[in-house]
Structures are given as structure tokens and as C-alpha cells.
Design an enzyme around this catalytic site. Structure first.
Site, PDB file in Angstrom:
ATOM      1  N   SER A 231       0.880  -1.175   0.000  1.00 36.38           N
ATOM      2  CA  SER A 231       0.000   0.000   0.000  1.00 36.38           C
ATOM      3  C   SER A 231       0.913   1.218   0.000  1.00 36.38           C
ATOM      4  CB  SER A 231      -0.847  -0.036   1.279  1.00 36.38           C
ATOM      5  OG  SER A 231      -1.240   1.246   1.697  1.00 36.38           O
ATOM      6  N   TYR A 244      -2.100  -0.216  10.562  1.00 32.34           N
ATOM      7  CA  TYR A 244      -2.126  -0.555   9.127  1.00 32.34           C
ATOM      8  C   TYR A 244      -0.833  -0.082   8.463  1.00 32.34           C
ATOM      9  CZ  TYR A 244      -4.024  -0.959   4.348  1.00 32.34           C
ATOM     10  OH  TYR A 244      -4.240  -1.291   3.034  1.00 32.34           O
TER      11      TYR A 244
HETATM   12  N1  LIG Z   1      -8.649  -0.726  -1.599  1.00 35.14           N
HETATM   13  C1  LIG Z   1      -7.642   0.094  -1.359  1.00 35.14           C
HETATM   14  O1  LIG Z   1      -7.780   1.324  -1.414  1.00 35.14           O
HETATM   15  C2  LIG Z   1      -6.284  -0.445  -1.015  1.00 35.14           C
HETATM   16  C3  LIG Z   1      -5.221   0.452  -0.950  1.00 35.14           C
HETATM   17  C4  LIG Z   1      -3.953  -0.028  -0.628  1.00 35.14           C
HETATM   18  C5  LIG Z   1      -3.783  -1.379  -0.390  1.00 35.14           C
HETATM   19  N2  LIG Z   1      -4.834  -2.217  -0.457  1.00 35.14           N
HETATM   20  C6  LIG Z   1      -4.587  -3.625  -0.174  1.00 35.14           C
HETATM   21  O2  LIG Z   1      -5.064  -4.396  -1.245  1.00 35.14           O
HETATM   22  C7  LIG Z   1      -5.365  -5.714  -0.782  1.00 35.14           C
HETATM   23  C8  LIG Z   1      -6.722  -6.125  -1.313  1.00 35.14           C
HETATM   24  O3  LIG Z   1      -7.669  -5.227  -0.803  1.00 35.14           O
HETATM   25  P1  LIG Z   1      -9.044  -4.873  -1.527  1.00 35.14           P
HETATM   26  O4  LIG Z   1      -9.147  -3.401  -1.514  1.00 35.14           O
HETATM   27  O5  LIG Z   1      -9.183  -5.624  -2.790  1.00 35.14           O
HETATM   28  O6  LIG Z   1     -10.023  -5.398  -0.391  1.00 35.14           O
HETATM   29  P2  LIG Z   1     -11.334  -6.298  -0.414  1.00 35.14           P
HETATM   30  O7  LIG Z   1     -11.837  -6.226   0.973  1.00 35.14           O
HETATM   31  O8  LIG Z   1     -12.204  -5.921  -1.545  1.00 35.14           O
HETATM   32  O9  LIG Z   1     -10.748  -7.772  -0.701  1.00 35.14           O
HETATM   33  C9  LIG Z   1      -9.934  -8.434   0.219  1.00 35.14           C
HETATM   34  C10 LIG Z   1     -10.233  -9.921   0.193  1.00 35.14           C
HETATM   35  O10 LIG Z   1      -9.354 -10.563   1.125  1.00 35.14           O
HETATM   36  C11 LIG Z   1     -10.085 -11.525   1.851  1.00 35.14           C
HETATM   37  N3  LIG Z   1      -9.463 -11.734   3.138  1.00 35.14           N
HETATM   38  C12 LIG Z   1      -9.374 -10.856   4.172  1.00 35.14           C
HETATM   39  N4  LIG Z   1      -8.760 -11.440   5.204  1.00 35.14           N
HETATM   40  C13 LIG Z   1      -8.450 -12.702   4.825  1.00 35.14           C
HETATM   41  C14 LIG Z   1      -7.820 -13.791   5.457  1.00 35.14           C
HETATM   42  N5  LIG Z   1      -7.394 -13.720   6.721  1.00 35.14           N
HETATM   43  N6  LIG Z   1      -7.646 -14.939   4.761  1.00 35.14           N
HETATM   44  C15 LIG Z   1      -8.093 -15.046   3.505  1.00 35.14           C
HETATM   45  N7  LIG Z   1      -8.707 -14.060   2.854  1.00 35.14           N
HETATM   46  C16 LIG Z   1      -8.887 -12.890   3.512  1.00 35.14           C
HETATM   47  C17 LIG Z   1     -11.481 -10.926   1.975  1.00 35.14           C
HETATM   48  O11 LIG Z   1     -12.449 -11.928   2.231  1.00 35.14           O
HETATM   49  C18 LIG Z   1     -11.653 -10.262   0.627  1.00 35.14           C
HETATM   50  O12 LIG Z   1     -12.220 -11.143  -0.309  1.00 35.14           O
HETATM   51  C19 LIG Z   1      -5.238  -5.651   0.740  1.00 35.14           C
HETATM   52  O13 LIG Z   1      -3.997  -6.181   1.115  1.00 35.14           O
HETATM   53  C20 LIG Z   1      -5.301  -4.169   1.033  1.00 35.14           C
HETATM   54  O14 LIG Z   1      -4.627  -3.851   2.239  1.00 35.14           O
HETATM   55  C21 LIG Z   1      -6.089  -1.795  -0.774  1.00 35.14           C
END
Ligand SMILES: NC(=O)c1ccc[n+]([C@@H]2O[C@H](COP(=O)([O-])OP(=O)(O)OC[C@H]3O[C@@H](n4cnc5c(N)ncnc54)[C@H](O)[C@@H]3O)[C@@H](O)[C@H]2O)c1
Length: 341
Positions: A231, A244
Site C-alpha cells: 500500500s 495498518y
Molecule cells: N482498496 C484500497 O484502497 C487499497 C489500498 C492499498 C492497499 N490495499 C490492499 O489491497 C489488498 C486487497 O484489498 P481490496 O481493496 O481488494 O479489499 P477487499 O476487501 O475488496 O478484498 C480483500 C479480500 O481478502 C479476503 N481476506 C481478508 N482477510 C483474509 C484472510 N485472513 N484470509 C483469507 N482471505 C482474507 C477478503 O475476504 C476479501 O475477499 C489488501 O492487502 C489491502 O490492504 C487496498
């Protein structure tokens, strides 16, 4: 285009006419930092925040006056093919790719795109229902995949999905360690041990375990590529997100440490750093702020004026998963709409 309720505050502030409307009805708020920083919120989301006092009638008047304004789309959303896939991109034919967090957001979009380009996928999520939905989407778009339910923070679950991947397809070319969770926005001093541990378990231990067991397979193979989702908080702090931020700094650390160790063993390790992406994770933020009654002094400034679509990150992941990224290792790759500028 005309005003619609999904337009973000950032865009309203950037347009001279809508800025004037906001200034007329909310003169104090326009000056107020919380208001300006909430550039990623819609007007409704902003009005729902406890610290922001906008009456229902003011909100209605605002919307009426904004409706008369023609908005130039300052930034066009990219037409990039997904969620129907994107067969025209770089081929991933023959690659076996494990995707964690495949049930939603960046993981789902990446799975659909990579599947449509010929990769064989092992989809991992702890949410069985959304994982199965992604499986169906991948197949609808011509991809081949299996789903394994797992909690990435549990060692036995990680061993199990890695084993299932090898049993199903005989190798692992790419492990996309993407599952992660967002912390509750809170002052540092208020973060409970439980919340800190919850974030570290998934965001750090989950990535560590995913890397460890993928590396055991890749080391034997003599090749492989690990892509971790970090991130922008891997390289800079985000207000009221200390746990985080620390967890994503750790992801960058794990990425670089492993890249260094395996650089001569045919195994590359990289990390992507999204800024704000329109996924379930970010969609939950306004409501969680509303429930907790806490609003941080600053929000990330997406200078590009909008969230990324998950598919825009997925395109980067698909490129990284291909052999065209062959000279990249230990890279912490930003795709953040200018947040870190
Ligand atoms: N959305 C953003 O703005 C953003 C920004 C920076 C980083 N990220 C990172 O991107 C990654 C994906 O996030 P996203 O935005 O697609 O989120 P999201 O919530 O849409 O998807 C995340 C998925 O991970 C699964 N998950 C969560 N904990 C889990 C676990 N312990 N075991 C197995 N599966 C698990 C959830 O069920 C979900 O399907 C994350 O690592 C998040 O920190 C997201």
C-alpha cells in the site's frame, strides 16, 4: 456530464462553479480541514460524518444547485476490459498463479484478467461464497481455476492451499499474496492490543506465511515470482492508521528481504502499492467513521481526483506476473493516483 451523487468532494472543489455552490452554502466548511481532506467522499458520505453538520435541507439545496452544473470529467475512467477479462494483453498461457484475497476487489479483478489470458489459477479466500463467485467469473471469462478456502493468517491453511496448488497443477509460477484488511481509523493511543494483533495477523503474518510456503516450492523448482500487495502506507504514514501503516511497511520489508535472499535463485519478489481503490475495503470507510464517531484530521489526497478501479491494479499485477517483468525484483511499485507526490 452532469452532477450525480457518486461525484466526490475532490471533484466538486476542483470545479469553479461547484466550488462556488459549496462556498455559498457551507462557507465555514469549505475552509475547514476535515471538509477539504475528505476529497474521496461523496456529499452524502460527508454529510453522514458526525463532525460535519450539514442539514438535510441544505443537502437538498446543494444537490439541486449542483444538478445545474455541467461537469467535465476531469479524469476519465479507463476502459480496460475487466471484469469481462482482457484477452488482448500479455499472454500468461501455462502459468500457475495463486491469488489470495481472490473473493473481492483487487484479487478478484486480477484473477479474472489473468485467467482470461491463459493462467491456471488457485483462488484463495476465507470467504467461501465470494471465492466461489470469483471462480464462476473466471470460468465465465474463459479461465481455468480452483478455489481453496483458507485464512491466510493460519499456517495450516496456508500449507494446505500451497499443497492443493501443487497437486492440481504441478507447480507454482506466481504467488500473489494480496489478502489484507484495513484497521479502524483511530488515534494511536486508542488502538487496542486486539486490533493491532488482528491487523498484524492478516497483513504481516499472512504475507509471511504465503511467502514462506511459496518459496519452499519455488526454491525446489528453481524459479518463481511472488507479488505482495502492500500500500502507499508501505512508504508513508496515513493519519489514524498506525497499525495498518506499520503492517504495510512490514510487507515492504518482507518483500525486500526475500528479494535479496533469492535474487540468484531464479525467484523474484515484488510488491504493489495501491493508493485508494474502489473495493469493499474502502467502501466500508464512511460507515465505519460514522459508527465510531471518529474522523481523522487528514485523509489521503488522491491528486488524480478519483479512486482506482480494481482492474487498473489488476493490469499491473498481470504485467508483473508475466515474463516481461523479468528484471524487476525487490521493487515497491506505486500505483496511487498521486497520493505520494
Ligand atoms: N482498496 C484500497 O484502497 C487499497 C489500498 C492499498 C492497499 N490495499 C490492499 O489491497 C489488498 C486487497 O484489498 P481490496 O481493496 O481488494 O479489499 P477487499 O476487501 O475488496 O478484498 C480483500 C479480500 O481478502 C479476503 N481476506 C481478508 N482477510 C483474509 C484472510 N485472513 N484470509 C483469507 N482471505 C482474507 C477478503 O475476504 C476479501 O475477499 C489488501 O492487502 C489491502 O490492504 C487496498
Amino acid at each position: 456530464m452532469s452532477y450525480d451523487e457518486n461525484i466526490r468532494i475532490g471533484e466538486l472543489l476542483n470545479n469553479a462553479e461547484s466550488f462556488a455552490v459549496l462556498e455559498k452554502h457551507l462557507p465555514e466548511f469549505v475552509k475547514e480541514p476535515t471538509f477539504k481532506m475528505a476529497t474521496n467522499f461523496t456529499l452524502d458520505q460527508l454529510a453522514a460524518l458526525p463532525q460535519v453538520d450539514i442539514s438535510l435541507s441544505t443537502l437538498q439545496i446543494l444537490k439541486q444547485e449542483l444538478a445545474a452544473i455541467a461537469f467535465e470529467a476531469t479524469v476519465q475512467k479507463q476502459e480496460i476490459g475487466a471484469p469481462t477479462g482482457n484477452k488482448e494483453g500479455i499472454s500468461l498461457e501455462g502459468k500457475v498463479i495463486v491469488v489470495t484475497g481472490a473473493g473481492s476487489g483487487i484479487g478478484r479483478a486480477s484473477a479474472v484478467i489473468m485467467g482470461s489470458r491463459g493462467a491456471k489459477l488457485v483462488l484463495v479466500d476465507f470467504n467461501e461464497q465470494t471465492g466461489e463467485e470469483t471462480l464462476a467469473l473466471v470460468r465465465e471469462n474463459g479461465g481455468e481455476a480452483t478455489f481453496v478456502q483458507a485464512d491466510v493468517s493460519k499456517e495450516s491453511d496456508v500449507q494446505n492451499y500451497i499443497q492443493k496448488a501443487v497437486e492440481a497443477y504441478g507447480k507454482i509460477d506466481v504467488a500473489f499474496n494480496n489478502a489484507g484488511i484495513l484497521q479502524k481509523f483511530q488515534r494511536f493511543q486508542d488502538i487496542s492490543e486486539e486490533e493491532f494483533t488482528r491487523i498484524m495477523d492478516v497483513n504481516v503474518k499472512g504475507i509471511f506465511l504465503g511467502m514462506k510456503y511459496a518459496l519452499q516450492v519455488m526454491d525446489k523448482q528453481g524459479y518463481g515470482h511472488i507479488i505482495n500487495t502492500a500500500s502507499t502506507t508501505a512508504i508513508r504514514a496515513e493519519h489514524s492508521l498506525a497499525a495498518y501503516t506499520a503492517s504495510k511497511h512490514a510487507v515492504a520489508g518482507l518483500t525486500k528481504a526475500a528479494a535479496l535472499e533469492y535474487v540468484r535463485k531464479g525467484i523474484r519478489i515484488n510488491a504493489i502499492c495501491p493508493g485508494g481503490v474502489a473495493t469493499t475495503l474502502t467502501a466500508a470507510v464512511p460507515q465505519s467513521l460514522q459508527e465510531s464517531g471518529y474522523v481523522p484530521e487528514e485523509f489521503p489526497n488522491m491528486r488524480i481526483g478519483r479512486y482506482a478501479e480494481p482492474e487498473e491494479l489488476a493490469q499491473i499485477v498481470a504485467f508483473l506476473a508475466s515474463d516481461y517483468s523479468s528484471y524487476m525484483t525487490g521493487s515497491i511499485i506505486l500505483a496511487d493516483g498521486g497520493i505520494t507526490l
